[in-house]
Design an enzyme around this catalytic site. Structure first.
Site, PDB file in Angstrom:
ATOM      1  N   ASP A 240      74.593 -68.422 -54.135  1.00 39.98           N
ATOM      2  CA  ASP A 240      75.643 -67.436 -54.374  1.00 39.98           C
ATOM      3  C   ASP A 240      74.943 -66.139 -54.751  1.00 39.98           C
ATOM      4  O   ASP A 240      73.987 -66.149 -55.525  1.00 39.98           O
ATOM      5  CB  ASP A 240      76.516 -67.912 -55.545  1.00 39.98           C
ATOM      6  CG  ASP A 240      77.959 -67.498 -55.403  1.00 39.98           C
ATOM      7  OD1 ASP A 240      78.195 -66.318 -55.098  1.00 39.98           O
ATOM      8  OD2 ASP A 240      78.844 -68.340 -55.623  1.00 39.98           O
TER       9      ASP A 240
ATOM     10  N   ASP B 156      79.487 -62.931 -53.134  1.00 39.73           N
ATOM     11  CA  ASP B 156      80.618 -62.887 -54.061  1.00 39.73           C
ATOM     12  C   ASP B 156      81.326 -61.530 -53.980  1.00 39.73           C
ATOM     13  O   ASP B 156      80.671 -60.482 -53.901  1.00 39.73           O
ATOM     14  CB  ASP B 156      80.050 -63.085 -55.470  1.00 39.73           C
ATOM     15  CG  ASP B 156      81.117 -63.139 -56.530  1.00 39.73           C
ATOM     16  OD1 ASP B 156      81.857 -64.128 -56.544  1.00 39.73           O
ATOM     17  OD2 ASP B 156      81.209 -62.202 -57.349  1.00 39.73           O
TER      18      ASP B 156
ATOM     19  N   GLU C 213      82.873 -63.899 -49.383  1.00 41.93           N
ATOM     20  CA  GLU C 213      84.129 -64.177 -50.083  1.00 41.93           C
ATOM     21  C   GLU C 213      85.091 -63.061 -49.703  1.00 41.93           C
ATOM     22  O   GLU C 213      85.060 -61.970 -50.277  1.00 41.93           O
ATOM     23  CB  GLU C 213      83.932 -64.202 -51.598  1.00 41.93           C
ATOM     24  CG  GLU C 213      85.202 -64.682 -52.299  1.00 41.93           C
ATOM     25  CD  GLU C 213      85.261 -64.382 -53.796  1.00 41.93           C
ATOM     26  OE1 GLU C 213      86.028 -65.051 -54.490  1.00 41.93           O
ATOM     27  OE2 GLU C 213      84.543 -63.472 -54.264  1.00 41.93           O
TER      28      GLU C 213
ATOM     29  N   HIS D  47      86.346 -72.975 -56.560  1.00 48.09           N
ATOM     30  CA  HIS D  47      86.345 -73.062 -58.020  1.00 48.09           C
ATOM     31  C   HIS D  47      87.250 -72.021 -58.680  1.00 48.09           C
ATOM     32  O   HIS D  47      87.237 -71.889 -59.900  1.00 48.09           O
ATOM     33  CB  HIS D  47      84.904 -72.895 -58.524  1.00 48.09           C
ATOM     34  CG  HIS D  47      84.369 -71.525 -58.188  1.00 48.09           C
ATOM     35  ND1 HIS D  47      83.999 -71.163 -56.915  1.00 48.09           N
ATOM     36  CD2 HIS D  47      84.204 -70.421 -58.952  1.00 48.09           C
ATOM     37  CE1 HIS D  47      83.614 -69.901 -56.912  1.00 48.09           C
ATOM     38  NE2 HIS D  47      83.733 -69.424 -58.132  1.00 48.09           N
ATOM     39  N   ASP D  48      87.988 -71.270 -57.871  1.00 46.03           N
ATOM     40  CA  ASP D  48      88.863 -70.217 -58.423  1.00 46.03           C
ATOM     41  C   ASP D  48      90.345 -70.509 -58.233  1.00 46.03           C
ATOM     42  O   ASP D  48      91.173 -69.731 -58.700  1.00 46.03           O
ATOM     43  CB  ASP D  48      88.578 -68.875 -57.729  1.00 46.03           C
ATOM     44  CG  ASP D  48      87.195 -68.336 -58.045  1.00 46.03           C
ATOM     45  OD1 ASP D  48      86.726 -68.534 -59.178  1.00 46.03           O
ATOM     46  OD2 ASP D  48      86.590 -67.725 -57.146  1.00 46.03           O
TER      47      ASP D  48
HETATM   48  C1  GLC Z   1      84.373 -64.423 -57.355  1.00 46.21           C
HETATM   49  C2  GLC Z   1      84.010 -65.774 -57.918  1.00 46.21           C
HETATM   50  C3  GLC Z   1      84.695 -65.927 -59.236  1.00 46.21           C
HETATM   51  C4  GLC Z   1      84.199 -64.835 -60.169  1.00 46.21           C
HETATM   52  C5  GLC Z   1      84.397 -63.455 -59.541  1.00 46.21           C
HETATM   53  C6  GLC Z   1      83.612 -62.408 -60.281  1.00 46.21           C
HETATM   54  O1  GLC Z   1      85.727 -64.305 -57.083  1.00 46.21           O
HETATM   55  O2  GLC Z   1      84.320 -66.777 -57.005  1.00 46.21           O
HETATM   56  O3  GLC Z   1      84.489 -67.187 -59.806  1.00 46.21           O
HETATM   57  O4  GLC Z   1      84.881 -64.908 -61.379  1.00 46.21           O
HETATM   58  O5  GLC Z   1      83.950 -63.409 -58.226  1.00 46.21           O
HETATM   59  O6  GLC Z   1      82.243 -62.562 -60.036  1.00 46.21           O
END
Ligand code: GLC
Ligand code: CA
Length: 563
Positions: free
Chosen positions: A120, A222, A283, A345-346
Site C-alpha cells: 500500500d 491510497d 483506490e 477494510h473501510d
Molecule cells: C484510504 C484507506 C483508509 C484510510 C484513508 C486515509 O481510504 O483505505 O483506510 O483511512 O485512505 O489514508
C-alpha cells in the site's frame, strides 16, 4: 544432432522463454488479488496484534485458495492513528509488525508459492510525526516549508475556506509555529503533501523504487484521486444533507479528482516501468465509467488497475443495475481490465450490505460468481471467502477507529470489518495466543473459520476455492470474451465467456428472492451447442440439462460449459 535441429531447439527455447516473460508482465490481467490487513491476519508473537511473520505462517492457505498476489495495507512505522495510513517512515517496518528481515522473508516465501506482494502506498499525506512534516511545520522558511499545503487563515482567524475533512469537520488545522493552517483530507494527524512541489514527487518516487528493489510487484495507491486541491482555494459548493459528523456536505469538486492527478499517474507509471511486471492499483471511488476510464490513461500510460467500486458497492441486488455496470466495464473502459472489488477494510462486509438474513449463503455465492467469472481482475478481502460479517463495537469506549468515536453512535467506525481472521475454533480463533486481541474475535468464530470450512466441501470457502481454480484452469473463463445474453431479463443476469473457437461457458445468476426459469436462445451469439455441462453451481441439485431449461432457485447461480 544436426545443426539445424539444435538451432530449432534453441529457437523454441527462446520463444518459449520470451512468451513466458511477456505473459508474466501482464500477470495482473486476470489476477485474484487478496487484501491482507496485517494487524488482523495472523499474530506470530502473541501480543494480540497481527504481524508480518503471521502472514508468512499463513501463506500455504493463500496458495491453496489460489491467489496470485497479496496486497498488504500499511505496515510502515506509524503512530497508528489511522492504523498505518499515517506513515512516519516510508522505507521501514513498524516494530509492531516485525523487521525488514521479516519482510524479506515473507516476500521470498510468497514467491516460492507463486504469490506476489503488493504494498500500500499512501501518497496523499504523511503522518504529522513524519520528519518531513516536523521540518515543514517548524517555520515558513525551512527547506521543506512548501512540502505540505500551508495557507494563511482568514483575517478573523477562521480557516482559509470551507473544505471539509472526509473524517469530519474542517480540513484545516492551525499550527502555532507558522501561524498558518495546513490542509488534511483525513485526520488532522495526516497532513496532505503538496504534490505541486517537484521535491515531494521525487522523494515519493524514490520510495517506490526502494520497495520494487525489494521485490514487491506493485502498489495499491491510497486515496490517489485526492492528491491535488484547487490552487485558488475556492469554497466548495454545498451538496444536500449532512455527513455522519453533522457537517454540511460539500461537492468535493475542488478537492477530489482534479485533472493534475493524471500528470502524477503518468510519472508513477514511468517509475514503475523501470521494473518490469509491476502493477499500479488505484483506490478510485469514481461514480461514472467515463471517470474510471480516464484512470487507465489515454495511452494506457497511467494505472493498470483502478478499482471499479461501482459494481461491488452498488449495495442492492438488482440484476438490471449490475448488468449495466458490467456492460459499462466491457464497453467504456477501452478494452482494459476492470478490477472488481466487493469488500475492503473501510466498508461493511458484503453480507451486511447485500444479505437479506434468509438467503445470506446463496447471496454470498452469487456475488462470488459475479466477482470471479467476468473478464476482470478480482479483489478479495481477508475473510470474504469465509462469509465473515461485521461486528461493530457495542460501547464507544471500545472503539479503535477514531471516526467511530467522533461519529458515535451514528458512525461506529471501521472496526467491525477489521476483526481478527478466524482460523479455527481454538483460543482467539487461532489468530493469536494473547489474553486479548487488539480487536475482539467475532462471536461466530467457532463455526465461521478456515479450519471448519476447509473440511466442509459445501462451505463458502470451498466454493471460492473451486471458483478460483475454474477461473484459472478453464480456457473460456480465463480468456473468453464477455457476451451478455437475455439482456432484458429483470431478475437474472446471464452471460457467456466465449473463445474464438466458438466454445463457451454460460454464467447465470438469479438476483431475486423467487425461483426463476430461464430459456436462452443463443443463435445470434455464434455458439452452436445447447447442452449444459455443469462446472459449478450454488447448490448441488442445480443442474440444468440445456440452455432452454435453466431453473434457478432464489439467488441461485450456475456456471457450465455449453456443448
Ligand atoms: C484510504 C484507506 C483508509 C484510510 C484513508 C486515509 O481510504 O483505505 O483506510 O483511512 O485512505 O489514508
Ligand atoms: Ca504480533
Amino acid at each position: 544432432m544436426p545443426l539445424a535441429c539444435v538451432r530449432t531447439l534453441f529457437l523454441i527455447a527462446v520463444s518459449a522463454f520470451s512468451l513466458n516473460a511477456a505473459d508474466d508482465s501482464n500477470w495482473w490481467k486476470h489476477a485474484v488479488i487478496y487484501e491482507i490487513y496485517p494487524r488482523s491476519f495472523g499474530d506470530s508473537n502473541g501480543d494480540g496484534i497481527g504481524d508480518l511473520n503471521g502472514i508468512t505462517q499463513h501463506l500455504d492457505y493463500l496458495k491453496e485458495l489460489g491467489v496470485d498476489a497479496i496486497w498488504l495495507t500499511p505496515f510502515y512505522p506509524s503512530p497508528q492513528v489511522d492504523f498505518g495510513y499515517d506513515i512516519s517512515d516510508y522505507t521501514a517496518i513498524d516494530p509492531e509488525y516485525g523487521t525488514m528481515a521479516d519482510f524479506d522473508h515473507m516476500v521470498a516465501e510468497a514467491k516460492k508459492r507463486g504469490i506476489r506482494v503488493i504494498n500500500d502506498m499512501v501518497l496523499n499525506h504523511t503522518s504529522d510525526e513524519h520528519p518531513w512534516f516536523k521540518e515543514s511545520e517548524s517555520s515558513r522558511t525551512n527547506p521543506k516549508a512548501d512540502w505540505y499545503v500551508w495557507r494563511d487563515g482568514k483575517a478573523n482567524g477562521q480557516p482559509p475556506n470551507n473544505w471539509v475533512s472526509i473524517f469530519g469537520h474542517s480540513a484545516w488545522q492551525f499550527e502555532d509555529s507558522r501561524k498558518q493552517f495546513y490542509y488534511h483530507e483525513f485526520y488532522k494527524q495526516q497532513p496532505d503533501l503538496n504534490w505541486r512541489n517537484p521535491d515531494v514527487r521525487k522523494a515519493m518516487y524514490d520510495t517506490l523504487r526502494f520497495w520494487m528493489k525489494k521485490g514487491v510487484s506493485g502498489f495499491r495507491l491510497d486515496a490517489i484521486t485526492m492528491l491535488f486541491e484547487d490552487a485558488n482555494l475556492r469554497d466548495e459548493p454545498y451538496a444536500e444533507g449532512t455527513n455522519m459528523f453533522g457537517d454540511r456536505n460539500v461537492t468535493r469538486e475542488y478537492t477530489d479528482n482534479l485533472p493534475e492527478v493524471h500528470d502524477v499517474l503518468k510519472q508513477l507509471h514511468e517509475v514503475t516501468d523501470e521494473f518490469p511486471g509491476r502493477v499500479l492499483i488505484g483506490e478510485t471511488y469514481l461514480h461514472t465509467p467515463e471517470d474510471l476510464a480516464k484512470m487507465y490513461g489515454a495511452k494506457n500510460d497511467e494505472l493498470q488497475l483502478p478499482m471499479d467500486t461501482q459494481l461491488g458497492f452498488l449495495n442492492k441486488l438488482s440484476a438490471p443495475e449490475f448488468r449495466s455496470i458490467l456492460t459499462d466495464a466491457e464497453t467504456k473502459l477501452h478494452g482494459n481490465t476492470p478490477l472488481f472489488v466487493f469488500e475492503n477494510h473501510d466498508n461493511k462486509r458484503l453480507i451486511d450490505r447485500y444479505g437479506d438474513g434468509v438467503h445470506n449463503d446463496a447471496i454470498a455465492r452469487l456475488l462470488a460468481v459475479l466477482l470471479l467469472t467476468p473478464r476482470d481482475a478480482a479483489l478479495i478481502y481477508e475473510g470474504q471467502e469465509l462469509g465473515v460479517v461485521d461486528v461493530d463495537p457495542k460501547r464507544v469506549e471500545d472503539v479503535k477507529d477514531p471516526i467511530g468515536r467522533l461519529g458515535w453512535p451514528k458512525e461506529k467506525g471501521r472496526d467491525g470489518e477489521r476483526l481478527p481472521m478466524p482460523w479455527n475454533a481454538d483460543t482467539d480463533a487461532g489468530f493469536s495466543t494473547a489474553k486479548s486481541t487488539w480487536l475482539p474475535v467475532s462471536p461466530d468464530y467457532k463455526t465461521v473459520n478456515v479450519s471448519v470450512e476447509n473440511r466442509n466441501p459445501n462451505s463458502l470457502l470451498s466454493f471460492y476455492k473451486a471458483l478460483i481454480k475454474l477461473r484459472k484452469q478453464d480456457e473460456q473463463l480465463r480468456d473468453g470474451e464477455f457476451v451478455g445474453v437475455d439482456v432484458d431479463n429483470p431478475n437474472v443476469i446471464s452471460f457467456l465467456r466465449k473463445t474464438k473457437d466458438g466454445k463457451a461457458v454460460l454464467v447465470s445468476m438469479n438476483f431475486s428472492s423467487a425461483a426463476q426459469e430461464v430459456k436462452l436462445d443463443l443463435k445470434s451469439t455464434g455458439v452452436s451447442g445447447t447442452h449444459l455441462k455443469k462446472l459449478l453451481a450454488s447448490s448441488a441439485d442445480l443442474n440444468p440439462p440445456d440452455v432452454g431449461h435453466i431453473s434457478l432457485p432464489p439467488y441461485g447461480s450456475y456456471v457450465g460449459h455449453i456443448q
